[in-house]
Scaffold this motif. Structure first.
Motif, PDB file in Angstrom:
ATOM      1  N   ASP A  22       1.756  -3.195  -3.448  1.00  0.00           N
ATOM      2  CA  ASP A  22       0.680  -4.164  -3.621  1.00  0.00           C
ATOM      3  C   ASP A  22      -0.525  -3.539  -4.330  1.00  0.00           C
ATOM      4  N   GLN A  23      -0.948  -2.370  -3.870  1.00  0.00           N
ATOM      5  CA  GLN A  23      -2.135  -1.725  -4.431  1.00  0.00           C
ATOM      6  C   GLN A  23      -1.910  -1.258  -5.865  1.00  0.00           C
ATOM      7  N   GLN A  45      -2.003  -4.382  -7.995  1.00  0.00           N
ATOM      8  CA  GLN A  45      -3.369  -4.906  -8.148  1.00  0.00           C
ATOM      9  C   GLN A  45      -4.252  -4.034  -9.036  1.00  0.00           C
TER      10      GLN A  45
END
Length: 119
Positions: A59-60, A63
């Protein structure tokens, strides 16, 4: 690719934020048979935490860097999840599985750095 690269620091911060333990990176750049520039290895104390760390890393990185992993494996058993970003491969283990496979021993020629400071 270096430990100062954005993807590398994003991975380390994501693991730290999800309380990954015994975080180590191995610099494989000087090892001719290595499959990546770096391995980032950590451990978690439950299947749930192994999955949470791996998911949060993905996810990071998505993003902040806009990259998806080349591949990931281990989401079914959740004893060892591998997230492969080609140059950096993340290994999230349960402690017994980490000890059994001994990646740090297998790649003992690599420069090792600990990343357990959560600052």
């Amino acid at each position: 690719m270096s430990r100062e690269s954005e993807i590398f620091s994003t991975i380390i911060k994501a693991i730290q934020e999800k309380k990954g333990e015994n975080i180590v990176s191995l610099d494989l750049r000087q090892i001719p048979e290595a499959v990546a520039d770096f391995f980032v290895i950590c451990e978690a104390n439950s299947n749930t935490q192994v999955r949470a760390i791996a998911d949060f890393v993905e996810d990071q990185v998505s993003q902040h860097i806009g990259e998806q992993p080349y591949k990931h494996e281990g989401f079914t058993a959740q004893q060892w999840i591998l997230v492969d970003y080609v140059n950096v491969v993340v290994h999230v283990f349960q402690p017994e599985t980490r000890q059994f496979y001994g990646l740090e021993d297998m790649w003992s020629d690599a420069e090792r750095m600990e990343h357990n400071d959560t600052n």
